[in-house]
Design an enzyme around this catalytic site. Structure first.
Site, PDB file in Angstrom:
ATOM      1  N   TYR A   3      -5.432   9.878 -13.953  1.00 19.39           N
ATOM      2  CA  TYR A   3      -4.089   9.679 -13.395  1.00 19.39           C
ATOM      3  C   TYR A   3      -3.198   8.859 -14.332  1.00 19.39           C
ATOM      4  O   TYR A   3      -1.984   8.792 -14.135  1.00 19.39           O
ATOM      5  CB  TYR A   3      -4.178   9.001 -12.027  1.00 19.39           C
ATOM      6  CG  TYR A   3      -4.432   9.977 -10.896  1.00 19.39           C
ATOM      7  CD1 TYR A   3      -3.389  10.445 -10.105  1.00 19.39           C
ATOM      8  CD2 TYR A   3      -5.712  10.440 -10.624  1.00 19.39           C
ATOM      9  CE1 TYR A   3      -3.611  11.345  -9.068  1.00 19.39           C
ATOM     10  CE2 TYR A   3      -5.952  11.338  -9.597  1.00 19.39           C
ATOM     11  CZ  TYR A   3      -4.904  11.788  -8.820  1.00 19.39           C
ATOM     12  OH  TYR A   3      -5.123  12.683  -7.803  1.00 19.39           O
ATOM     13  N   TYR A  55       5.265  18.013   6.819  1.00 21.23           N
ATOM     14  CA  TYR A  55       5.059  18.148   8.266  1.00 21.23           C
ATOM     15  C   TYR A  55       6.277  17.774   9.106  1.00 21.23           C
ATOM     16  O   TYR A  55       6.190  17.775  10.330  1.00 21.23           O
ATOM     17  CB  TYR A  55       3.872  17.273   8.697  1.00 21.23           C
ATOM     18  CG  TYR A  55       2.612  17.554   7.915  1.00 21.23           C
ATOM     19  CD1 TYR A  55       1.805  18.644   8.224  1.00 21.23           C
ATOM     20  CD2 TYR A  55       2.242  16.742   6.838  1.00 21.23           C
ATOM     21  CE1 TYR A  55       0.657  18.918   7.498  1.00 21.23           C
ATOM     22  CE2 TYR A  55       1.091  17.013   6.104  1.00 21.23           C
ATOM     23  CZ  TYR A  55       0.307  18.103   6.435  1.00 21.23           C
ATOM     24  OH  TYR A  55      -0.816  18.371   5.701  1.00 21.23           O
ATOM     25  N   GLU A 107      -4.197   6.766   4.260  1.00 19.22           N
ATOM     26  CA  GLU A 107      -3.036   7.400   4.894  1.00 19.22           C
ATOM     27  C   GLU A 107      -3.263   7.567   6.395  1.00 19.22           C
ATOM     28  O   GLU A 107      -2.334   7.400   7.194  1.00 19.22           O
ATOM     29  CB  GLU A 107      -2.753   8.747   4.242  1.00 19.22           C
ATOM     30  CG  GLU A 107      -1.488   9.415   4.756  1.00 19.22           C
ATOM     31  CD  GLU A 107      -1.130  10.662   3.959  1.00 19.22           C
ATOM     32  OE1 GLU A 107      -0.318  10.561   3.015  1.00 19.22           O
ATOM     33  OE2 GLU A 107      -1.685  11.742   4.278  1.00 19.22           O
TER      34      GLU A 107
END
Length: 345
Positions: free
Chosen positions: A118, A228, A295
């Site tokens: 990353y 969402y 999360e």
């Protein structure tokens, strides 16, 4: 004669009392002119009577467009049922907000985790943050990585700086994700208390494309997930196993919030990180790992502890998604990547 004297004294005292009460009601407190309070008084007031957000002083003489309460964007909702603002393009005046917070001389910390491969996203993150993230304010970026020597050198404006914190790698990306709350909690406790007003915790595999500034400040700030926000909450990817401390029942939940972008006042984010860490660790002792690690726990936390400000999906879009009509600007967005190439498992 004695009776008359007592009556006069009593009448005099009654008049004094009435005048005193009238004075208090007509002049409840001395009015402090701007800049009149000494620093000791100001610190006392800030500590005991208001938060950093509660007293917003505009710059005298500042010109800006007149606001309206009858005309606005008809395509979005800009307030939650608990009366927290939902920030969209067109719902705030950046010039006015910046003038208010520049008076406060605020400082903002940012945490970003670049573990393993990353690290490849770090350069774009830092360079675009210099262009768009709280430009003109004091910002301190805290990079957590197992490759400190590979953190790119990016020129930063005055008042902005970067610190690198070495952390171990892991064979599972889920463990890397889960440890973030612990590291955020420790960073606040060991290095940030007393020096920073606000903190934002952001994903490194993302880039800034537009302004992210003072409009995002609040006590506890959440970002609505772009995947969402049009769905019924029954379709949100909450943790659905009741044995987990991140559990959300089918009829629970307001929005689905991003784990890749959240923030607020230092004390509020510390409480969030501490709670989510404990719940994650308690789950782990019982052999449970929530569906989306931190999360999932963050969404549970913010279901109970309502955010004071909610940022629209403008603040964490996804590059692979076409822009929906209500998304007038993309401010911050996750880049397209192949997870098989960058994740350890």
């Amino acid at each position: 004669m004695m009776i008359n004297l007592k009556f006069v004294i009593l009448l005099f005292l009654l008049v004094v009392l009435v005048l005193g009460v009238a004075y208090v009601y007509l002049n409840p407190l001395p009015r402090f002119k701007e800049g009149f309070c000494d620093s000791v008084t100001e610190r006392f007031v800030n500590k005991h009577f208001k938060s950093r957000d509660s007293h917003l002083v505009a710059t005298d003489g500042l010109q800006y467009q007149q606001p309206s309460i009858t005309h606005g964007r008809p395509d979005i909702v800009s307030v939650t049922p608990w009366l927290a603002p939902i920030v969209w393009e067109g719902t705030f005046n950046p010039v006015l907000l910046d003038s208010v917070y520049q008076k406060k001389n605020i400082s903002i910390a940012v945490t970003v985790f670049a573990v393993g491969k990353y690290i490849m996203f770090m350069k774009d993150f830092l360079e675009t943050a210099e262009q768009h993230f709280f430009v003109g304010f004091r910002v301190h970026v805290h990079v957590f990585t197992d490759r400190p020597n590979e953190v790119p050198k990016v020129k930063m404006a005055d008042g902005r700086k970067l610190s690198v914190h070495s952390v171990p790698n892991s064979k599972r990306w889920q463990e890397i994700s889960a440890r973030r709350m612990e590291m955020i909690q420790k960073l606040i406790e060991e290095k940030l208390k007393g020096d920073v007003d606000y903190i934002f915790c952001l994903d490194v595999d993302s880039k800034f494309h537009g302004r992210w500034g003072t409009e995002s400040l609040g006590e506890l700030v959440a970002v609505i997930h772009p995947g969402y926000y049009r769905d019924h909450r029954g379709r949100f990817p909450y943790e659905r196993r009741s044995a987990s401390r991140a559990y959300m029942a089918p009829d629970e939940g307001d929005f689905y919030y991003c784990g890749g972008a959240f923030g607020g006042l230092l004390k509020e984010v510390h409480q969030l990180a501490q709670t989510c860490r404990k719940n994650f660790e308690d789950d782990a002792k019982e052999g449970i790992e929530a569906a989306w690690q931190e999360e999932s726990h963050l969404n549970r936390y913010m279901w109970i502890n309502k955010p004071s400000k909610v940022l629209s999906p403008e603040y964490l879009w996804q590059d692979f998604k076409p822009r929906n009509p209500e998304i007038l600007i993309i401010r911050f967005s996750g880049v397209v990547k192949n997870y098989n190439d960058i994740r350890p498992n």
